[in-house]
Every structure is written in C-alpha cells, then in structure tokens.
Design an enzyme around this catalytic site. Structure first.
Site, short mmCIF file in Angstrom:
data_model
loop_
_atom_site.label_atom_id
_atom_site.label_comp_id
_atom_site.label_asym_id
_atom_site.label_seq_id
_atom_site.Cartn_x
_atom_site.Cartn_y
_atom_site.Cartn_z
N HIS A 129 0.83 -1.21 0.00
CA HIS A 129 0.00 0.00 0.00
C HIS A 129 0.86 1.25 0.00
CE1 HIS A 129 0.51 -0.84 4.39
NE2 HIS A 129 0.61 0.47 4.49
N GLU A 158 7.67 1.10 5.04
CA GLU A 158 7.15 0.05 5.91
C GLU A 158 7.37 -1.29 5.21
OE1 GLU A 158 2.89 0.24 6.43
OE2 GLU A 158 2.90 -1.18 8.09
CO CO Z 1 1.15 1.29 6.30
#
Ligand code: CO
Length: 140
Positions: free
Chosen positions: A7, A130
């Site tokens: 994402h 991330e």
């Molecule tokens: Co995230």
C-alpha cells in the site's frame, strides 16, 4: 527481498472529505473507516486492484501522524509499504547493511494483523518505508 507494493499511505487532515473525493471524483472502491486506537489512526483502505491506498487520519492524543500533519497541513504521502516473506530476515539484512529500523528494531503488529517494521526515511531518500510480512501467494 521486497515483493509487491502492499500500500501507499496518505495522511489526511479530514478523512470524510478525503474519502468523498476518492469515491466520488476518482470513482475508487473505498472501504469503511477503521479506528485503530493502538496505532493512533483511523484508516480507510482503497482497493486499486494491483495495490491499495491507505488514508490515515490521526486518532487520539499521541498519533504517530500528528507531527507529519503539523508540517504538512494539507496532508501528503506518508509512507510506502512493501511485502517481505520473512520480516526477521529482512530486519537482520537491513541492520547489517547499516539501515536504521525505527523503534526498538523489532517488528510490531500492523494494521492488517501482520508483523511490520519501519525504516528511517533518511536512509531511503526521504521516504518512510514500511515492510510487512505477508506469506507468499496470499494477497495482502
Ligand atoms: Co502502512
């Protein structure tokens, strides 16, 4: 080591306004708001077919995105998330290579219930990255 883009996270100052724009102007497939008090955010996922966009709004007193929004009051891209098959191996490789893993350096449980960690943006061209452990073959 990294796999698919899981994402892109965008910090927004006003979640309902952002959701309405994605849904009505972009025609996006927008999910329901999910309050995640333990992460200090309310999140809305947008399925883009090949990946996801995660809209993040601060929740509570110590939201990890509050400082970002103070610096970027209109909102902005907050982080990108790549999938890895084994987060412990990833963390060891990054640390050995001199990259800084944020926090205590150990994975935490992320918004999707999988182990995640964050890498210092100064080590990656000003971008917060991330890493999320996703078993290969399963779509996150
Ligand atoms: Co995230």
């Amino acid at each position: 080591m990294i796999g698919r883009l899981n994402h892109i996270a965008i910090a927004v100052p006003d979640l309902p306004t952002a959701v309405a724009r994605y849904r009505d102007l972009l025609g996006a497939d927008v999910g329901p708001p999910q309050p995640l008090p333990e992460h200090g955010v309310t999140v809305v996922f947008i399925d883009t077919g090949n990946s996801k966009v995660e809209l993040l709004e601060p929740l509570g007193e110590d939201s990890p995105i509050a400082a970002f929004l103070a610096k970027n009051p209109a909102g902005g891209m907050h982080h990108v998330c790549f999938e890895v098959p084994d987060i412990a191996t990833a963390a060891a490789r990054l640390s050995a290579g001199g990259a800084r893993v944020l926090g205590d350096g150990r994975p935490k449980t992320g918004a999707h219930g999988n182990p995640v960690l964050f890498l210092h943006p100064k080590d990656f061209d000003g971008t917060l990255i991330e890493l999320e452990e996703v078993a290969s073959g399963s779509a996150g």
